[in-house]
Design a protein around this motif. Structure first.
Motif, mmCIF file in Angstrom:
data_model
loop_
_atom_site.group_PDB
_atom_site.id
_atom_site.type_symbol
_atom_site.label_atom_id
_atom_site.label_comp_id
_atom_site.label_asym_id
_atom_site.label_seq_id
_atom_site.Cartn_x
_atom_site.Cartn_y
_atom_site.Cartn_z
ATOM 1 N N VAL A 81 3.295 88.867 35.265
ATOM 2 C CA VAL A 81 1.851 88.838 35.532
ATOM 3 C C VAL A 81 1.083 88.496 34.263
ATOM 4 C CG1 VAL A 81 -0.140 90.268 36.127
ATOM 5 C CG2 VAL A 81 1.931 90.392 37.509
ATOM 6 N N LEU A 82 1.443 89.109 33.142
ATOM 7 C CA LEU A 82 0.728 88.877 31.885
ATOM 8 C C LEU A 82 0.855 87.411 31.441
ATOM 9 C CD1 LEU A 82 1.660 92.148 29.975
ATOM 10 C CD2 LEU A 82 -0.477 91.612 31.135
ATOM 11 N N VAL A 83 2.055 86.850 31.573
ATOM 12 C CA VAL A 83 2.229 85.438 31.233
ATOM 13 C C VAL A 83 1.436 84.563 32.204
ATOM 14 C CG1 VAL A 83 3.897 83.568 30.983
ATOM 15 C CG2 VAL A 83 4.470 85.854 30.180
ATOM 16 N N GLY A 84 1.404 84.962 33.485
ATOM 17 C CA GLY A 84 0.623 84.208 34.459
ATOM 18 C C GLY A 84 -0.861 84.216 34.141
ATOM 19 N N VAL A 85 -1.378 85.351 33.677
ATOM 20 C CA VAL A 85 -2.787 85.420 33.266
ATOM 21 C C VAL A 85 -3.039 84.463 32.107
ATOM 22 C CG1 VAL A 85 -4.523 86.905 32.184
ATOM 23 C CG2 VAL A 85 -3.166 87.755 34.103
ATOM 24 N N LEU A 86 -2.114 84.439 31.147
ATOM 25 C CA LEU A 86 -2.253 83.537 30.001
ATOM 26 C C LEU A 86 -2.240 82.080 30.455
ATOM 27 C CD1 LEU A 86 -2.499 84.077 26.954
ATOM 28 C CD2 LEU A 86 -0.050 83.722 26.768
ATOM 29 N N ARG A 87 -1.341 81.738 31.374
ATOM 30 C CA ARG A 87 -1.263 80.360 31.887
ATOM 31 C C ARG A 87 -2.538 79.995 32.655
ATOM 32 N NH1 ARG A 87 3.945 78.142 32.848
ATOM 33 N NH2 ARG A 87 5.245 78.587 31.021
ATOM 34 N N ALA A 88 -3.011 80.917 33.480
ATOM 35 C CA ALA A 88 -4.214 80.629 34.269
ATOM 36 C C ALA A 88 -5.434 80.464 33.361
ATOM 37 C CB ALA A 88 -4.452 81.752 35.282
ATOM 38 N N ASP A 96 -9.119 75.945 24.729
ATOM 39 C CA ASP A 96 -9.028 77.225 24.016
ATOM 40 C C ASP A 96 -7.850 78.041 24.556
ATOM 41 O OD1 ASP A 96 -11.557 76.973 22.473
ATOM 42 O OD2 ASP A 96 -12.420 76.959 24.483
ATOM 43 N N PRO A 97 -6.622 77.608 24.302
ATOM 44 C CA PRO A 97 -5.458 78.300 24.869
ATOM 45 C C PRO A 97 -5.259 79.706 24.329
ATOM 46 C CG PRO A 97 -4.770 76.635 23.270
ATOM 47 C CD PRO A 97 -6.232 76.438 23.481
ATOM 48 N N ILE A 98 -5.887 80.031 23.181
ATOM 49 C CA ILE A 98 -5.752 81.374 22.617
ATOM 50 C C ILE A 98 -6.738 82.344 23.242
ATOM 51 C CG2 ILE A 98 -5.764 82.682 20.439
ATOM 52 C CD1 ILE A 98 -3.509 80.789 20.647
ATOM 53 N N ALA A 99 -7.757 81.853 23.941
ATOM 54 C CA ALA A 99 -8.811 82.717 24.472
ATOM 55 C C ALA A 99 -8.286 83.734 25.471
ATOM 56 C CB ALA A 99 -9.902 81.865 25.125
ATOM 57 N N VAL A 131 -1.542 85.866 40.824
ATOM 58 C CA VAL A 131 -1.924 85.278 39.535
ATOM 59 C C VAL A 131 -1.296 83.888 39.358
ATOM 60 C CG1 VAL A 131 -1.541 85.489 37.051
ATOM 61 C CG2 VAL A 131 -2.416 87.426 38.343
ATOM 62 N N TRP A 132 -0.031 83.766 39.690
ATOM 63 C CA TRP A 132 0.609 82.460 39.513
ATOM 64 C C TRP A 132 0.105 81.437 40.521
ATOM 65 C CZ3 TRP A 132 3.325 80.443 35.635
ATOM 66 C CH2 TRP A 132 3.789 81.316 34.642
ATOM 67 N N ALA A 133 -0.278 81.876 41.714
ATOM 68 C CA ALA A 133 -0.889 80.940 42.668
ATOM 69 C C ALA A 133 -2.186 80.381 42.100
ATOM 70 C CB ALA A 133 -1.143 81.642 43.998
ATOM 71 N N ILE A 134 -3.003 81.241 41.497
ATOM 72 C CA ILE A 134 -4.258 80.781 40.891
ATOM 73 C C ILE A 134 -3.974 79.907 39.672
ATOM 74 C CG2 ILE A 134 -6.376 81.553 39.771
ATOM 75 C CD1 ILE A 134 -6.200 81.949 42.838
ATOM 76 N N ALA A 135 -2.950 80.274 38.889
ATOM 77 C CA ALA A 135 -2.607 79.461 37.722
ATOM 78 C C ALA A 135 -2.222 78.045 38.144
ATOM 79 C CB ALA A 135 -1.461 80.119 36.948
ATOM 80 N N PHE A 136 -1.410 77.930 39.173
ATOM 81 C CA PHE A 136 -1.023 76.597 39.656
ATOM 82 C C PHE A 136 -2.214 75.856 40.257
ATOM 83 C CE2 PHE A 136 3.406 78.453 39.983
ATOM 84 C CZ PHE A 136 3.928 77.661 38.963
ATOM 85 N N ALA A 137 -3.085 76.598 40.974
ATOM 86 C CA ALA A 137 -4.248 75.950 41.570
ATOM 87 C C ALA A 137 -5.203 75.431 40.493
ATOM 88 C CB ALA A 137 -4.979 76.935 42.489
ATOM 89 N N LEU A 138 -5.408 76.213 39.424
ATOM 90 C CA LEU A 138 -6.289 75.768 38.341
ATOM 91 C C LEU A 138 -5.683 74.583 37.595
ATOM 92 C CD1 LEU A 138 -7.471 79.218 36.912
ATOM 93 C CD2 LEU A 138 -8.711 77.682 38.442
ATOM 94 N N THR A 139 -4.372 74.608 37.402
ATOM 95 C CA THR A 139 -3.702 73.483 36.751
ATOM 96 C C THR A 139 -3.795 72.229 37.609
ATOM 97 O OG1 THR A 139 -2.156 75.042 35.727
ATOM 98 C CG2 THR A 139 -1.557 72.716 35.694
ATOM 99 N N LEU A 276 -9.476 89.438 37.055
ATOM 100 C CA LEU A 276 -10.596 89.661 36.134
ATOM 101 C C LEU A 276 -10.178 89.385 34.691
ATOM 102 C CD1 LEU A 276 -12.164 92.900 37.664
ATOM 103 C CD2 LEU A 276 -13.176 90.609 37.607
ATOM 104 N N ALA A 277 -8.899 89.632 34.381
ATOM 105 C CA ALA A 277 -8.417 89.311 33.039
ATOM 106 C C ALA A 277 -8.490 87.799 32.784
ATOM 107 C CB ALA A 277 -6.987 89.817 32.860
ATOM 108 N N ILE A 278 -8.190 87.005 33.813
ATOM 109 C CA ILE A 278 -8.316 85.554 33.658
ATOM 110 C C ILE A 278 -9.771 85.184 33.361
ATOM 111 C CG2 ILE A 278 -8.032 83.325 34.811
ATOM 112 C CD1 ILE A 278 -5.868 84.635 36.550
ATOM 113 N N ALA A 279 -10.690 85.774 34.122
ATOM 114 C CA ALA A 279 -12.108 85.482 33.909
ATOM 115 C C ALA A 279 -12.580 85.967 32.545
ATOM 116 C CB ALA A 279 -12.940 86.128 35.020
#
Length: 576
Positions: A81-88, A96-99, A131-139, A276-279
C-alpha cells in the motif's frame, strides 16, 4: 532523478516491511480471531472471499501461530500500500516524485494503518487493490495504455474480493473513467473476467455480503488518531481541484467512494486514509511551485513539518497485541468443566470467538460443543437430563436458577440440582489489552452476582476484587451476615448503561456500592460515572429523602427515568 525513483520505491518497500513485520500481532479478538479460524479451516467469508483464499495460503508459512502468520501477510500488504501511494502520488505529480514521501510516512505512522497492518483482516488487501487501481488510472491519464487500464481493472477485482461494495463502486468509476480512452472490446473483456472471478470467489463462501454496519460517528472515531493525515489529505485534494491539477477529479471521486463506503458499510478507515495520503502529496508540491530551485530537495524538506506535526498531534503508540490472552480466557472457561460430552454456552461475542479459536486451532475440549446464546433454557435442561454436561460463561441462561450453577474456573457448570460443594473464590482475572480487561471485569461481576444471590456478600466482594481494598476485615464480617431486605433491596441489576463505555473498574465499584448499600455500610457519593450517581439517587429514594420523579434523576436522561420506574415496579411486584 530518474535513477532515484526506483531506489526510493525499493527503500520504502523494504523499510516498511521490516518495521511492520515487527508489529505483527500473535493474537486477536473477535473478527481477527475468526479470520484466523477461517484461514485454518479453508473457509471463505462472503464478506471478503479473496482475503480468505490469500489468508489460507499465508497460514502455510512455517513460523508462528496462524494469527501471527496473517499479521505478517497484512504487514506485506501494508508495505505494498505504501509503495502504491508513492506511485500514485508520482503519477499525480510527475514533476515532483519526492512529494509523496512525507504523506507515505504520515500514513505509515497513523494508528489505524498500523493496527490494520498488524492484525488479521481484509482491510489491508482492500486498500492495496484500491490504491494500485488509482495509481494505474492516474498513470493511464498521463500516458494512455490499454495495459494500464486492464491493470487498474485487475486491482479493482482485488478490491471487490476484499470489500465487495467498495470494489464494485470502484470498478464502475473506472468504467466511466476509461469509457472514451479504452476500446470497447477490452472493456467488455475486463467486465467478463471480473464476472468469472466473482463467481469463482463466491462459490462455497460462508455467510452473506456485507450489510450496513457503520455511521459517521464511528468513522470520525476511527480516524481520530490520524487527524493530521486526514486534514492534510483533504487540504491537498481541495487545492488540487482549485488549481485544476490534471486527474485531480479521479482522485477526489475515489476518496468520496471510499468515504461513503466507510460511513455506510465498514468504519475501518484504512482505504480512505491511503487515498488521502495520495492527495497529501499536493502540499509539498505546492511549496515547490513557490521555490522552484532544487525542487526535489525542497519537496523533501517541505514534507518534514507535516511529519513533525503528525507525531506531536498523535504520538506513536505500541500495537496492543493480546498475544495469548484470548487463549487464556478460553482456558479459564473450559478446562475446569467435567469431561463431556456436553455443551458450552458463550453469551458474549468475545467469549464465543475466543473459545471457537481455541477449539478449532488448538483443539481445546473437543468433547464440548460450542453453542451460541440463542440456545433455550429448555434445550439445556433436556441436554442435562440426557446425561450431557452444560457449561456457560454466566451462571444462568434464560429462566434457569443461578443458584443451581457450580463455579468452574472462571465459568460455570449448569446443574439441575443445588451444588453440593462450595467452590473457592478467585480474585478477578488479569487479562492483557483493554478488551481483555473488559472481559475480566464482566467475569468478576458474574461471579460476584452469583455469590450475592447465594447470600454470601463477603465472597461477592472478594470475587470482584473489592476485598482487600475497599472493604476492610470488619466490613467483610458485616457483609457475611447481611442480606437484602425490603428496606434495602439489591439495586445493581436494575442499573442501565447510561453512557457508551467498556466494562471496567467503574463497574466493579458500582457493584461495591450495591454491596455496601445492602449491608448498611457508609459510602461516599460518586459523581462519575453517571451509573454510580444513579445508584446514589436510588439509595436516597429508598431512604425517603428523594422522590422517584426527582429532577436529579430525570437529568440523567430517559434511560435513568425508565429504569427507576422498572426498578420500583419489579421490587414491589416481588414483594407481593
Amino acid at each position: 532523478m530518474v535513477r532515484v525513483v526506483p531506489w526510493l520505491d525499493r527503500a520504502v518497500r523494504v523499510i516498511a516491511l521490516v518495521i511492520l513485520v515487527q508489529d505483527a500481532a500473535s493474537g486477536g479478538w473477535l473478527d481477527q480471531s475468526e479470520h484466523a479460524v477461517g484461514a485454518v479451516a479453508l473457509e471463505r467469508a462472503a464478506t471478503a472471499p479473496l482475503y480468505g483464499i490469500v489468508a489460507s495460503v499465508a497460514t502455510l508459512l512455517p513460523a508462528g501461530e496462524p494469527a501471527f502468520r496473517l499479521g505478517v501477510l497484512n504487514a506485506a500488504l501494508a508495505a505494498l500500500v505504501l509503495v502504491g501511494v508513492l506511485r500514485a502520488a508520482r503519477a499525480l505529480l510527475p514533476k515532483d516524485p519526492i512529494a509523496g514521501l512525507a504523506p507515505v510516512v504520515l500514513l505509515a505512522i497513523a494508528q489505524p494503518m498500523r493496527e490494520a497492518a498488524a492484525f488479521a483482516g481484509p482491510h489491508m488487501l482492500a486498500a492495496a487493490g484500491l490504491v494500485w487501481a488509482i495509481a494505474f488510472a492516474l498513470t493511464h491519464a498521463r500516458a494512455p495504455s490499454p495495459r494500464l487500464a486492464l491493470a487498474a481493472f485487475a486491482c479493482g477485482a482485488i478490491t471487490i474480493g476484499a470489500a465487495p461494495w467498495l470494489g464494485a463502486a470502484l470498478v464502475v468509476a473506472l468504467v466511466v473513467r476509461f469509457w472514451r480512452t479504452v476500446p470497447r472490446p477490452q472493456l467488455v473483456l475486463a467486465a467478463a473476467c471480473l464476472g468469472v472471478l466473482a463467481i469463482a470467489w463466491w462459490i462455497g463462501a460462508v455467510g452473506m455480503l456485507p450489510v450496513r454496519a457503520s455511521s459517521l460517528s464511528r468513522v470520525v472515531a476511527a480516524t481520530s488518531h490520524a487527524a493530521p493525515l486526514v486534514g492534510i489529505g483533504l487540504l491537498g485534494a481541495a487545492f488540487a481541484l482549485a488549481t485544476g491539477l490534471a486527474s485531480a477529479r479521479t482522485l477526489v471521486v475515489a476518496i468520496a467512494i471510499a468515504a461513503i463506503h466507510a460511513i455506510a458499510i465498514d468504519p475501518d478507515p484504512t482505504p480512505v486514509l491511503a487515498l488521502l495520503a495520495i492527495a497529501g502529496a499536493v502540499i509539498p508540491a505546492a511549496v515547490v511551485r513557490v521555490i522552484p530551485e532544487r525542487r526535489h530537495l525542497v519537496a523533501a524538506v517541505a514534507g518534514l513539518p507535516l511529519v513533525v506535526v503528525a507525531l506531536l498531534a498523535t504520538p506513536l503508540a505500541a500495537i496492543d497485541d493480546p498475544a495469548g490472552t484470548p487463549a487464556r480466557l478460553a482456558t479459564d472457561l473450559l478446562d475446569d468443566l467435567p469431561p463431556g460430552p456436553g455443551l458450552m454456552v458463550a453469551t458474549r461475542t468475545t467469549t464465543w470467538t475466543a473459545i471457537h479459536h481455541a477449539q478449532v486451532i488448538a483443539g481445546a475440549r473437543p468433547d464440548l460443543q460450542l453453542t451460541s446464546p440463542a440456545v433455550t433454557d429448555g434445550a439445556l435442561v433436556g441436554a442435562m437430563r440426557g446425561g450431557l454436561i452444560a457449561g456457560a460463561d454466566v451462571p444462568s441462561i434464560g429462566r434457569l436458577d443461578p443458584r443451581l450453577a457450580q463455579p468452574r474456573g472462571r465459568g460455570f457448570q449448569l446443574l439441575l440440582d443445588h451444588p453440593t460443594e462450595t467452590a473457592p473464590v478467585p480474585q478477578p482475572a488479569s487479562y492483557a489489552t483493554p478488551r481483555g480487561a473488559e472481559q475480566a471485569a464482566l467475569l468478576a461481576i458474574d461471579r460476584g452476582r452469583y455469590e450475592a444471590i447465594a447470600g454470601r456478600l463477603d465472597l461477592a466482594a472478594r470475587a470482584t476484587g473489592l476485598a482487600p481494598g475497599r472493604f476492610s476485615a470488619s466490613d467483610l464480617a458485616i457483609l457475611a451476615t447481611a442480606v437484602p431486605t425490603p428496606e434495602r433491596p439489591a439495586l445493581f441489576q436494575f442499573i442501565p448503561a447510561l453512557e457508551p463505555k467498556a466494562a471496567g473498574p467503574w463497574l466493579l465499584a458500582l457493584f461495591g456500592d450495591d454491596l455496601a448499600w445492602v449491608a448498611g455500610l457508609p459510602q461516599a457519593v460518586s459523581e462519575y460515572p453517571v451509573e454510580r450517581r444513579l445508584h446514589a439517587l436510588w439509595r436516597e429514594v429508598w431512604g425517603g429523602t428523594r422522590k422517584p420523579d426527582d429532577p436529579a434523576i430525570a437529568a440523567l436522561g430517559p434511560l435513568a427515568t425508565a429504569a427507576t420506574k422498572r426498578m420500583l415496579d419489579t421490587i414491589e411486584t416481588t414483594r407481593r
